[in-house]
Scaffold this motif. Sequence first.
Motif, mmCIF file in Angstrom:
data_model
loop_
_atom_site.group_PDB
_atom_site.id
_atom_site.type_symbol
_atom_site.label_atom_id
_atom_site.label_comp_id
_atom_site.label_asym_id
_atom_site.label_seq_id
_atom_site.Cartn_x
_atom_site.Cartn_y
_atom_site.Cartn_z
ATOM 1 N N LEU A 177 8.258 38.159 51.692
ATOM 2 C CA LEU A 177 8.867 38.971 50.637
ATOM 3 C C LEU A 177 8.278 38.585 49.298
ATOM 4 N N SER A 182 7.283 43.702 50.357
ATOM 5 C CA SER A 182 7.004 42.770 51.441
ATOM 6 C C SER A 182 5.573 42.923 51.917
ATOM 7 N N GLN A 276 14.382 31.730 50.909
ATOM 8 C CA GLN A 276 13.564 32.807 51.453
ATOM 9 C C GLN A 276 14.158 33.363 52.751
ATOM 10 N N SER A 280 15.430 37.180 53.515
ATOM 11 C CA SER A 280 14.992 38.010 54.635
ATOM 12 C C SER A 280 16.182 38.616 55.372
ATOM 13 N N SER A 304 10.164 42.467 56.770
ATOM 14 C CA SER A 304 10.350 41.179 56.125
ATOM 15 C C SER A 304 10.426 40.113 57.206
ATOM 16 N N PRO A 305 10.359 38.839 56.835
ATOM 17 C CA PRO A 305 10.399 37.771 57.849
ATOM 18 C C PRO A 305 11.584 37.926 58.793
#
Length: 375
Positions: A177, A182, A276, A280, A304-305
């Motif tokens: 992100l 992203s 982070q 996500s 995103s992750p």
Amino acid sequence: MRTSLSRTATTTALLAALVLLSGCSSIGPGRMLQDRTDYISSYTESWKRQILLNIVKVRYAEPIFFMDVGDIVAGYSMETGGNAGFSRTIYDNPAPVTEDINPVFGNFGKLEFGLSTRYTDRPTITYKPMTGAPFRLGVMSALPVRNIMVGLDTGISAKFLFNLGVRSINGLRNSTLTASGSVPAQEEFKRTVEVLSLLQLENAVRVRVEHAPNARESRLYLTLGGKRPSPEAAALISELRDILDLDPAVYEYEIIIDPEVENRRQIAIQAFSLMQILASVAARVDIPAADIDSRRALPSIKDSPGSDILAPVAVHSGGAKPADAYAAIAFHGHWFWVDDRDILTKRVFSFLMLAFTLMEEKNVTLPPQLTIPVQ
């Protein structure tokens, strides 16, 4: 006949008083059985709600904040007392015992009983805001790679650990992100994680910790297959070596946290921070359209992750409190919750709670202590 009945009644009354006085046992053992499970449930529920609240706040561009529990002191006291007494006056009737005169108490005798009980419950809970260095080290700093690798060695899925917690492997990037959106994950990163998960099923990936006597930190090594891997594992290991550009002459590689490796016998792993990971998950919050249109909340981000383990909607929203939810909070006039049947998101929440605990190696704060004095 009446005399016999009187004596029986008197004896029964005295025995009842003795039973009441002797029957008061300690409340400590019983309270311990209940308190430990009750406090564990309450502590876990409060963490789930706190994590969910901060995930939603990320989408509303509000600062996140964590409040840790310091000490839990549950104090109980229980006091019991009783008395039994009999008195006769000097003016008691001295006449011989007849059916009209009580042979024990007489006409002027008096028997008294008393019982008193007082119970006090006075719990004390202290809270500590996570600010300054604890917040920077616990929330903003990257997860310890050592803990991620130990989780891999204990059987946690590589897909879960690496897709959610690892930013890059030997320079291969996971989805990330940024302020403008992203960046999708590289295909080589995805395949690396897939191969590692397959090697787990083959029991062909292990983590070895080497404790050097003079070194400040122990060294980590990733062992692939061993000396005699199965044909299936050997093919996967060969593919992994090609993707990560590893030395094929060895089967054990040192894990480092530097961005770049110094030689082909090293694997560089960089991890996300808890901030982070929260972001996500926040990308998958179902924010009411009115709040997005009025610019009160940030729009959703599709890639995103954690895309391979999280559903597009991980946190639901609505106007009423849900009846069956894993965790639910009220915020900005809406209810936000995680469905109790969403096993993937529940696993992510468990991971986040575990990650806070694993970050304590950098944070010197002690875990909560439960003290139960019983008086």
